[in-house]
Design an enzyme around this catalytic site. Structure first.
Site, short mmCIF file in Angstrom:
data_model
loop_
_atom_site.label_atom_id
_atom_site.label_comp_id
_atom_site.label_asym_id
_atom_site.label_seq_id
_atom_site.Cartn_x
_atom_site.Cartn_y
_atom_site.Cartn_z
N ASP A 1 -14.41 -6.93 -2.70
CA ASP A 1 -13.77 -7.21 -1.84
C ASP A 1 -12.24 -7.49 -2.17
OD1 ASP A 1 -16.21 -7.15 0.11
OD2 ASP A 1 -16.98 -7.53 -1.70
N ASP B 1 -9.67 -8.79 2.86
CA ASP B 1 -10.45 -7.50 3.82
C ASP B 1 -11.71 -8.18 4.78
OD1 ASP B 1 -12.81 -5.44 3.84
OD2 ASP B 1 -13.05 -5.92 1.66
N GLU C 1 -7.87 -5.87 7.29
CA GLU C 1 -8.73 -4.55 7.46
C GLU C 1 -9.29 -4.46 8.50
OE1 GLU C 1 -11.49 -2.05 4.65
OE2 GLU C 1 -12.98 -3.18 6.00
#
Length: 184
Positions: free
Chosen positions: A141, A7, A68
């Site tokens: 996160d 992430d 991501e």
């Protein structure tokens, strides 16, 4: 298959490693949120996060990286930081011969919770449940990085050896690459 989920972010970069097997089985290997102080110059921040990423890649030797996808926001500085770290992740993976697969936030949420618009708390709850953890990884996160890795595993990225999702030649090639990386 071992999957590193990332992430990306310039202040906090979630790094989550899972082992995936057939029948939607995943287990936690490692999770952290690498950080860089907003008061440091951008190049120093990128270098610090890059070093954390290299450490995780070298220590846990994933077979692939699930990242991501950068998406548009109204906050340009957030998008820039996310894009910069995404580039670092792609470069590090490419240098190691690791495939990188990109997922949108809604794809990850849909894979893990069944709802592409799920709240962060729901994603954290499902990651905790899927991995059988006592509590959700913090900060969010870190949980998001694990969700990205789980999404990759469940979207066919971790088809077990011998599955119909790959050819025999693809399986032999992937096994040879994994063996070479683990020996190296």
């Amino acid at each position: 298959m071992r999957i590193l989920g990332v992430d990306p972010g310039l202040t906090r970069c979630g790094l989550g490693v899972v082992d995936a097997a057939g029948a939607r089985r995943v287990s936690l290997v490692h999770v952290e949120a690498a950080t860089s102080p907003s008061t440091d110059p951008t190049p120093a921040r990128i270098a610090r996060l890059g070093a954390a990423l290299d450490r995780v890649l070298d220590e846990h030797r994933p077979d692939c990286v699930a990242l991501e996808r950068v998406f548009a926001q109204s906050n340009v500085s957030t998008v820039m930081g996310t894009a910069q770290i995404s580039g670092v992740v792609m470069l590090a993976a490419e240098r190691r011969g690791l495939p990188v697969v990109l997922y949108t936030p809604s794809e990850v949420k849909a894979a893990v919770t069944g709802d592409g618009r799920a709240a962060k708390a729901q994603v954290g709850f499902m990651v905790t449940r899927i991995l059988g953890l006592a509590e959700a990884p913090r900060p969010a996160d870190a949980a998001d990085a694990l969700a990205i890795a789980i999404a990759h595993a469940w979207r066919g990225g971790a088809a077990p050896a011998g599955s119909a999702a790959t050819t025999a030649a693809q399986r032999r090639w992937a096994e040879a690459e994994r063996a070479a990386r683990r020996r190296g």
